[in-house]
Motif scaffolding. Structure first.
Motif, PDB file in Angstrom:
ATOM      1  N   THR A   1      -5.939 -13.621  -9.043  1.00  0.00           N
ATOM      2  CA  THR A   1      -7.250 -12.999  -9.022  1.00  0.00           C
ATOM      3  C   THR A   1      -8.319 -14.086  -9.085  1.00  0.00           C
ATOM      4  OG1 THR A   1      -7.026 -12.747 -11.414  1.00  0.00           O
ATOM      5  CG2 THR A   1      -6.569 -10.809 -10.055  1.00  0.00           C
TER       6      THR A   1
ATOM      7  N   HIS B   1      -9.035 -19.415  -1.435  1.00  0.00           N
ATOM      8  CA  HIS B   1      -8.294 -18.358  -0.743  1.00  0.00           C
ATOM      9  C   HIS B   1      -7.945 -18.764   0.690  1.00  0.00           C
ATOM     10  CE1 HIS B   1      -6.957 -14.510   0.708  1.00  0.00           C
ATOM     11  NE2 HIS B   1      -7.923 -14.489   1.618  1.00  0.00           N
TER      12      HIS B   1
ATOM     13  N   HIS C   1      -3.434 -17.286  -2.370  1.00  0.00           N
ATOM     14  CA  HIS C   1      -3.922 -16.008  -1.874  1.00  0.00           C
ATOM     15  C   HIS C   1      -4.706 -15.389  -3.022  1.00  0.00           C
ATOM     16  CE1 HIS C   1      -3.767 -12.357   0.719  1.00  0.00           C
ATOM     17  NE2 HIS C   1      -4.013 -11.778  -0.445  1.00  0.00           N
TER      18      HIS C   1
ATOM     19  N   VAL D   1      -7.439 -12.583  -4.743  1.00  0.00           N
ATOM     20  CA  VAL D   1      -7.979 -11.231  -4.659  1.00  0.00           C
ATOM     21  C   VAL D   1      -8.933 -11.022  -5.831  1.00  0.00           C
ATOM     22  CG1 VAL D   1      -5.888 -10.368  -3.562  1.00  0.00           C
ATOM     23  CG2 VAL D   1      -6.123 -10.201  -6.052  1.00  0.00           C
ATOM     24  N   GLU D   2      -9.689  -9.928  -5.795  1.00  0.00           N
ATOM     25  CA  GLU D   2     -10.611  -9.626  -6.884  1.00  0.00           C
ATOM     26  C   GLU D   2      -9.851  -9.097  -8.095  1.00  0.00           C
ATOM     27  OE1 GLU D   2     -13.956 -10.329  -7.093  1.00  0.00           O
ATOM     28  OE2 GLU D   2     -13.325 -11.468  -5.326  1.00  0.00           O
TER      29      GLU D   2
ATOM     30  N   ASN E   1      -7.719  -5.087  -9.465  1.00  0.00           N
ATOM     31  CA  ASN E   1      -7.429  -4.407  -8.202  1.00  0.00           C
ATOM     32  C   ASN E   1      -5.927  -4.473  -7.934  1.00  0.00           C
ATOM     33  OD1 ASN E   1      -7.212  -3.466  -5.547  1.00  0.00           O
ATOM     34  ND2 ASN E   1      -9.186  -4.355  -4.948  1.00  0.00           N
TER      35      ASN E   1
ATOM     36  N   ALA F   1      -4.791  -4.644  -4.213  1.00  0.00           N
ATOM     37  CA  ALA F   1      -4.971  -5.937  -3.556  1.00  0.00           C
ATOM     38  C   ALA F   1      -3.935  -6.948  -4.046  1.00  0.00           C
ATOM     39  CB  ALA F   1      -6.377  -6.463  -3.809  1.00  0.00           C
TER      40      ALA F   1
ATOM     41  N   GLY G   1      -1.255  -8.777  -1.638  1.00  0.00           N
ATOM     42  CA  GLY G   1      -1.153 -10.229  -1.599  1.00  0.00           C
ATOM     43  C   GLY G   1       0.267 -10.709  -1.806  1.00  0.00           C
TER      44      GLY G   1
END
Length: 343
Positions: free
Chosen positions: A254, A265, A270, A272-273, A276, A279, A283
């Motif tokens: 995250t 990223h 990888h 993500v927020e 989430n 997500a 990922g």
């Protein structure tokens, strides 16, 4: 001192100052276990809560946590230095008090530019120095021989118990993401879950609970995994993703703030927020099913990690502390005395 990155960094600072010939003292509660090798003097206070009368004099009195700042500041206001490894106003209940601990005219050393930005946002002040943490490339490095492929993929995760105040580490988000992955990933996988405080479990998810005792054992877990996952909401720096990258393991993380010091990223991780699970699951699935992406992240991750070593951290933090001392007082002959407290 619990087994955690923040405590480990404090021990590294104390041991480095001791090795440089400075008289160094570590002050901890009487009931705290010593999880790392401390080469300097260790003083246990006879009460569970730190108060000013138990803080010895030091040319530098280094405080690491908002709860220990006030007694240190009351005891030695001119000697205090804040070492910021996480911006507490973002998650503690007594937010106003936490902000106050950063608002005084005390030098602040932050472990990332993101932390420095939080400091400025909340107080209008900037850090005296920004000193990123680091890993040991002699411990955290890729395997000598490529790992043979296998049908069952290994997902590595470090779990912190939300019931003990670690909601910000995102354990519940990880659990939900694995439930989603069970429905969307066609292959087999198992989660190797490192539990720090208690034996957490992942109901309905294939998993093993593991308790590595040393950094070398942890490095072995990174190297044996197909992907390492970090789900924190906030991290002042975030050592585990960096350690995984150094071991040649692709990372799904995250955007927890401090990781931006080394993570980008699509280049070496990888990302993500936070908060989430969907997500996070997507990922992990991408990393497990796209070999070209995996190789790209592994190659760039190993290269990036080498810019953040323990040796560089030790040299930079000692320089920062010595510079603060030189600016505060006239130069003196003889050894300096350095005090550290943690709680």
């Amino acid at each position: 001192m619990e087994t955690a990155g923040g405590c480990k960094s404090l021990v590294e600072i104390a041991n480095t100052m001791h090795a440089r010939g400075h008289e160094t003292e570590f002050v901890i509660p009487y009931s705290s276990p010593v999880a790392y090798e401390v080469n300097c003097k260790v003083t246990r206070i006879p009460v569970p809560v730190l108060s000013k009368e138990y803080i010895p004099y030091g040319d530098i009195v280094l405080t690491n946590f908002y709860a220990t700042f006030q007694p240190a500041y009351e005891a030695w206001p001119d000697q205090c230095v804040r070492f910021c490894q996480g911006f507490e106003p973002l998650w503690v209940k007594d937010k106003d008090f936490a902000v106050w601990t950063y608002s005084n005219d005390v030098p602040v050393i932050s472990s990332s530019r993101w932390l420095d930005n939080q400091l400025f946002l909340y107080t209008g002040r900037r850090s005296t120095a920004i000193v990123p943490l680091g890993m040991s490339p002699y411990v955290f490095h890729p395997a000598e021989h490529p790992r043979p492929g296998h049908a069952e993929k290994v997902i590595l995760y470090i779990a912190r118990d939300p019931k003990l105040g670690y909601q910000l580490k995102g354990y519940d988000d990880f659990l939900k993401s694995m439930e989603i992955l069970m429905q969307t990933y066609n292959g087999k996988f198992i989660v190797d879950m490192v539990c720090v405080e208690s034996n957490l479990h992942l109901p309905g998810i294939p998993h093993r609970v593991i308790g590595p005792r040393t950094d070398r054992e942890m490095a072995g877990l990174y190297r044996s995994a197909d992907v390492f996952v970090s789900t924190s909401w906030y991290e002042g720096f975030g050592l585990p993703p960096l350690e995984a990258m150094a071991c040649g393991t692709p990372v799904v993380t995250t955007n927890s703030g401090g990781v931006l010091e080394y993570a980008k990223h699509g280049y070496n991780v990888h990302m993500v927020e936070p908060k989430n699970p969907q997500a996070i699951a997507e990922g992990v699935r991408e990393v497990l099913t796209q070999p070209l992406l995996t190789k790209k992240l592994m190659k760039a991750g190993k290269k990036s990690a080498l810019n953040f070593t323990e040796d560089r951290f030790r040299q930079s933090i000692v320089t920062a502390l010595e510079d603060i001392h030189k600016k505060r007082v006239n130069k003196k002959l003889g050894k300096k005395r350095w005090g550290f407290n943690w709680m």
